[in-house]
Design a protein around this motif. Structure first.
Motif, PDB file in Angstrom:
ATOM      1  N   LYS A   1      25.215  67.940  62.880  1.00  0.00           N
ATOM      2  CA  LYS A   1      23.793  67.743  63.201  1.00  0.00           C
ATOM      3  C   LYS A   1      23.473  66.250  63.263  1.00  0.00           C
ATOM      4  O   LYS A   1      22.805  65.783  64.193  1.00  0.00           O
ATOM      5  CB  LYS A   1      22.926  68.424  62.154  1.00  0.00           C
ATOM      6  CG  LYS A   1      21.416  68.246  62.344  1.00  0.00           C
ATOM      7  CD  LYS A   1      20.663  69.011  61.260  1.00  0.00           C
ATOM      8  CE  LYS A   1      19.145  68.914  61.452  1.00  0.00           C
ATOM      9  NZ  LYS A   1      18.640  67.551  61.191  1.00  0.00           N
ATOM     10  N   ASP A   2      23.965  65.471  62.281  1.00  0.00           N
ATOM     11  CA  ASP A   2      23.735  64.031  62.287  1.00  0.00           C
ATOM     12  C   ASP A   2      24.404  63.363  63.481  1.00  0.00           C
ATOM     13  O   ASP A   2      23.860  62.426  64.072  1.00  0.00           O
ATOM     14  CB  ASP A   2      24.266  63.412  60.988  1.00  0.00           C
ATOM     15  CG  ASP A   2      23.247  63.511  59.857  1.00  0.00           C
ATOM     16  OD1 ASP A   2      22.202  64.161  60.059  1.00  0.00           O
ATOM     17  OD2 ASP A   2      23.496  62.963  58.777  1.00  0.00           O
TER      18      ASP A   2
ATOM     19  N   GLU B   1      22.223  64.384  66.669  1.00  0.00           N
ATOM     20  CA  GLU B   1      20.849  63.888  66.729  1.00  0.00           C
ATOM     21  C   GLU B   1      20.762  62.363  66.597  1.00  0.00           C
ATOM     22  O   GLU B   1      19.921  61.737  67.235  1.00  0.00           O
ATOM     23  CB  GLU B   1      20.008  64.539  65.629  1.00  0.00           C
ATOM     24  CG  GLU B   1      19.767  66.029  65.845  1.00  0.00           C
ATOM     25  CD  GLU B   1      18.752  66.591  64.860  1.00  0.00           C
ATOM     26  OE1 GLU B   1      18.113  65.800  64.145  1.00  0.00           O
ATOM     27  OE2 GLU B   1      18.609  67.825  64.795  1.00  0.00           O
ATOM     28  N   TYR B   2      21.619  61.777  65.761  1.00  0.00           N
ATOM     29  CA  TYR B   2      21.474  60.352  65.452  1.00  0.00           C
ATOM     30  C   TYR B   2      22.730  59.523  65.745  1.00  0.00           C
ATOM     31  O   TYR B   2      22.750  58.324  65.458  1.00  0.00           O
ATOM     32  CB  TYR B   2      21.107  60.176  63.976  1.00  0.00           C
ATOM     33  CG  TYR B   2      19.932  61.009  63.553  1.00  0.00           C
ATOM     34  CD1 TYR B   2      18.649  60.734  64.017  1.00  0.00           C
ATOM     35  CD2 TYR B   2      20.092  62.093  62.695  1.00  0.00           C
ATOM     36  CE1 TYR B   2      17.565  61.505  63.639  1.00  0.00           C
ATOM     37  CE2 TYR B   2      19.009  62.885  62.307  1.00  0.00           C
ATOM     38  CZ  TYR B   2      17.755  62.579  62.775  1.00  0.00           C
ATOM     39  OH  TYR B   2      16.691  63.345  62.407  1.00  0.00           O
TER      40      TYR B   2
ATOM     41  N   SER C   1      28.327  57.930  70.177  1.00  0.00           N
ATOM     42  CA  SER C   1      28.761  57.817  68.791  1.00  0.00           C
ATOM     43  C   SER C   1      30.269  57.614  68.759  1.00  0.00           C
ATOM     44  O   SER C   1      30.944  57.707  69.791  1.00  0.00           O
ATOM     45  CB  SER C   1      28.394  59.091  68.017  1.00  0.00           C
ATOM     46  OG  SER C   1      29.285  60.150  68.363  1.00  0.00           O
TER      47      SER C   1
ATOM     48  N   ASN D   1      25.375  59.518  64.146  1.00  0.00           N
ATOM     49  CA  ASN D   1      25.901  59.098  62.840  1.00  0.00           C
ATOM     50  C   ASN D   1      27.031  60.047  62.448  1.00  0.00           C
ATOM     51  O   ASN D   1      26.840  61.266  62.386  1.00  0.00           O
ATOM     52  CB  ASN D   1      24.780  59.132  61.793  1.00  0.00           C
ATOM     53  CG  ASN D   1      25.217  58.539  60.463  1.00  0.00           C
ATOM     54  OD1 ASN D   1      26.357  58.670  60.059  1.00  0.00           O
ATOM     55  ND2 ASN D   1      24.292  57.886  59.788  1.00  0.00           N
ATOM     56  N   THR D   2      28.208  59.502  62.165  1.00  0.00           N
ATOM     57  CA  THR D   2      29.381  60.338  61.923  1.00  0.00           C
ATOM     58  C   THR D   2      29.799  60.406  60.451  1.00  0.00           C
ATOM     59  O   THR D   2      30.776  61.078  60.135  1.00  0.00           O
ATOM     60  CB  THR D   2      30.577  59.821  62.745  1.00  0.00           C
ATOM     61  OG1 THR D   2      30.935  58.495  62.299  1.00  0.00           O
ATOM     62  CG2 THR D   2      30.237  59.763  64.228  1.00  0.00           C
TER      63      THR D   2
ATOM     64  N   ASP E   1      19.650  66.727  70.581  1.00  0.00           N
ATOM     65  CA  ASP E   1      20.784  67.130  69.738  1.00  0.00           C
ATOM     66  C   ASP E   1      21.982  67.457  70.628  1.00  0.00           C
ATOM     67  O   ASP E   1      22.667  68.447  70.434  1.00  0.00           O
ATOM     68  CB  ASP E   1      20.423  68.340  68.867  1.00  0.00           C
ATOM     69  CG  ASP E   1      19.964  69.552  69.678  1.00  0.00           C
ATOM     70  OD1 ASP E   1      19.705  69.373  70.895  1.00  0.00           O
ATOM     71  OD2 ASP E   1      19.870  70.658  69.128  1.00  0.00           O
TER      72      ASP E   1
ATOM     73  N   LYS F   1      28.661  61.835  57.589  1.00  0.00           N
ATOM     74  CA  LYS F   1      28.706  63.145  56.936  1.00  0.00           C
ATOM     75  C   LYS F   1      29.803  64.020  57.525  1.00  0.00           C
ATOM     76  O   LYS F   1      30.488  64.752  56.791  1.00  0.00           O
ATOM     77  CB  LYS F   1      27.358  63.855  57.071  1.00  0.00           C
ATOM     78  CG  LYS F   1      26.276  63.358  56.135  1.00  0.00           C
ATOM     79  CD  LYS F   1      25.035  64.241  56.253  1.00  0.00           C
ATOM     80  CE  LYS F   1      23.926  63.743  55.337  1.00  0.00           C
ATOM     81  NZ  LYS F   1      22.693  64.575  55.450  1.00  0.00           N
TER      82      LYS F   1
ATOM     83  N   GLU G   1      25.674  70.079  58.633  1.00  0.00           N
ATOM     84  CA  GLU G   1      24.823  68.895  58.540  1.00  0.00           C
ATOM     85  C   GLU G   1      25.502  67.686  59.170  1.00  0.00           C
ATOM     86  O   GLU G   1      24.857  66.825  59.764  1.00  0.00           O
ATOM     87  CB  GLU G   1      24.483  68.610  57.080  1.00  0.00           C
ATOM     88  CG  GLU G   1      23.448  69.554  56.492  1.00  0.00           C
ATOM     89  CD  GLU G   1      22.096  69.439  57.182  1.00  0.00           C
ATOM     90  OE1 GLU G   1      21.658  68.299  57.430  1.00  0.00           O
ATOM     91  OE2 GLU G   1      21.493  70.479  57.474  1.00  0.00           O
TER      92      GLU G   1
END
Length: 576
Positions: free
Chosen positions: A247-248, A251-252, A222, A254-255, A312, A257, A244
């Motif tokens: 967590k994103d 897990e994904y 990421s 995705n930065t 994660d 949030k 959250e």
């Protein structure tokens, strides 16, 4: 009479108390009536991967083996005992510290003991020459642990204790690179500092072959996201629950949030938002770079980089101290990074299906030496694990401040750029910049030639870049009164103050300069983005627009002898 009864009760209490305090597990074999014999060295207790001390939470293999290659035994018991320490509730008595967990490796040969805590014993009284079980080391802070073994050749001949069958191991107090040093809560540095932080990925099929994703184009990092902050702010730290946003990221990859969460705290413990571009297939080893600022209040740095795919897992360092105890700024540090577990997904391998952890767990180190064969860390010790990335922190320059200045109110406008591109300096007053060694106006530029471009102060000294040029006009197709298209802009690598690959017919030096592959990989020199503008949808305008576009392309000149850079010069509507 009553006093005599009380004395008897007190006497019994001390006898029982002494027996309980000195109680020790009875590891005598079932049916044995004889005392244990003195070990003769034919059987030995071994801790596989043992390096004089244990790593907290590490999973180890404990083995009993015959040293002569011929001897066999029928029964055994392996126990873990913690050191004794004063009871915090009653200093007059002692309690045992947690020794970790002993568990069977193969249920057909070993089972949990119903006679002793933290022990396993034989599942069947068959002859064997070796046996292996697991020992999960205790968390940090539990001191030393003693592992004891009992070995029985038969009901009448059995051994316990002694150096071949007993070993005492203590916690390894050495810390991995990405564990933060002790904080300096009394930082007294008046000067502010500017740092360069770069992340270089190491994760690959060659370095981490166990369970590596089958498709090489899937793994990626990421974006690197982080903050320079005060001691009161926590983005993430071991033992706490993640937000959250994190967590994103974990897990994904995705930065979005996480960046929003950080921006909401600017001025409330956060000084600079750190962000650098993540890389994927064929570019996993390319460095990502960002710039951030620190002061006597915001002297810590925290960053996180997600691993994708993973349950994660993420890399990073938390609350890393830059203000040293002698009140000087840390000059430079390189850190090896190992995976952290965000505590939100219970998968065991990179491509495990989503298995939500309920209730959510705290951030911890990803379990090493896993006993699950699907894990990338199956039977791998932390000390033998190749790092997944490397973080490099370097002091670029300092800014003089008087100690009586109210630096707390001088917050920096956070940068959300993926790489340091434009001068986004603090809103706080700064001293005039010293002349850059990349700016040399005395060099001849030729008659009518352009002067050397100023270096972007936020680019690195090794790879100076010019500031971004103006955006091109939005070019595309006018449809229904709206022009949907693309605009682009450029910047240039600087060598000795000269903009390499920038066309200047009078500048004979530019074509002779070369840019290293490292710098080309570190910084992008071309950027394109979608744009939308109002337009008039009639043929005259379209003809005029096409004419302007055509003339613009005709006027674009290329340095003789250099390659045609089609991705910059072709129509912005072309996909690449």
């Amino acid at each position: 009479m009553n006093s005599n009864i009380n004395l008897v009760i007190l006497h019994i209490f001390f006898i029982v108390y002494g027996e309980v305090s000195s109680f020790r597990c009875d590891r005598r074999p079932y049916g044995a009536t004889s005392p244990s014999a003195r070990p003769d060295g034919r059987f030995k207790l071994k801790l596989m991967g043992f390096d004089y001390s244990y790593i907290p939470d590490q999973l180890y293999t404990v083995q009993i083996t015959a040293t002569d290659g011929t001897s066999q035994f029928t029964g055994f018991m392996i126990s873990a005992e913690g050191d004794m320490k004063p009871d915090p509730r009653n200093p007059r008595r002692t309690v045992s510290q947690f020794p970790g967990h002993i568990r069977p490796q193969d249920p057909t040969t070993a089972r949990f003991s119903d006679r002793c805590l933290y022990s396993v014993e034989q599942a069947a009284a068959t002859y064997k020459s070796a046996i292996e079980v697991y020992w999960q080391a205790p968390p940090t802070g539990n001191g030393c642990v003693t592992l004891r073994a009992m070995v029985a050749e038969n009901e009448d001949l059995w051994y316990e204790d002694g150096s071949p069958l007993t070993m005492k191991i203590c916690e390894d107090l050495r810390q991995p690179d990405d564990v933060s040093p002790r904080l300096n809560y009394e930082c007294q540095i008046c000067d502010e500092a500017k740092y360069e932080i770069s992340f270089t990925g190491i994760w690959s099929r060659n370095t981490h072959p166990q369970s590596y994703p089958e498709n090489d184009w899937i793994p990626r990092y990421s974006d690197m996201v982080g903050v320079s902050h005060s001691a009161d702010y926590v983005l993430w730290t071991p033992g706490t629950l993640v937000t959250e946003g994190l967590k994103d990221l974990a897990e994904y990859a995705n930065t979005s949030k996480l960046e929003t969460e950080i921006l909401e705290k600017v001025g409330d413990g956060v000084r600079t938002l750190i962000k650098a571009k993540g890389h994927g297939y064929r570019k996993m080893g390319n460095p990502s770079l960002a710039i951030f600022r620190t002061d006597k209040v915001h002297h810590l740095v925290t960053v996180a980089i997600g691993l994708y795919p993973s349950p994660d897992w993420f890399l990073g360092v938390t609350r890393f101290e830059l203000c040293q105890e002698d009140n000087t700024w840390l000059a430079e540090r390189e850190l090896n990074l190992f995976p952290w577990d965000a505590g939100t997904d219970s998968g065991v391998s990179y491509e495990s299906p989503n298995i939500e952890t309920f209730p959510q767990g705290a951030v911890s180190r990803v379990q090493m030496s896993s006993y699950d064969k699907n894990s990338p860390f199956y039977e791998i010790d932390m000390k033998d694990l190749h790092p997944f990335g490397r973080l490099h922190i370097k002091l670029m320059r300092t800014y003089h401040r008087e100690c009586n200045e109210a630096s707390e109110g001088e917050e920096e406008t956070p940068s959300t750029e993926e790489n340091p591109k434009e001068d986004q300096s603090d809103t706080s007053p700064v001293e005039p910049e010293e002349p850059s060694r990349y700016q040399n106006p005395e060099l001849p530029t030729g008659d009518g030639g352009e002067s050397p471009l100023d270096a972007d102060p936020e680019s690195s000294e090794k790879c100076p870049m010019s500031q971004w040029q103006e955006w091109s006009p939005c070019e595309g197709t006018c449809d229904g009164g709206k022009l949907l298209g693309y605009k682009w802009r450029e910047r240039y690598h600087l060598v000795d103050g000269v903009a390499v690959e920038k066309y200047d017919p009078s500048n004979w030096r530019s074509a002779k300069k070369e840019v290293s592959k490292y710098c080309k990989a570190l910084y992008d020199d071309f950027e394109r983005t979608e744009c939308e503008e109002s337009c008039t949808d009639d043929s005259d305008t379209i003809e005029n627009t096409n004419d302007i576009t055509a003339r613009r392309r005709v006027m674009t000149q290329i340095i003789p002898g250099t390659s045609w850079r089609s991705k910059k010069r072709d129509s912005p509507l072309t996909k690449y």
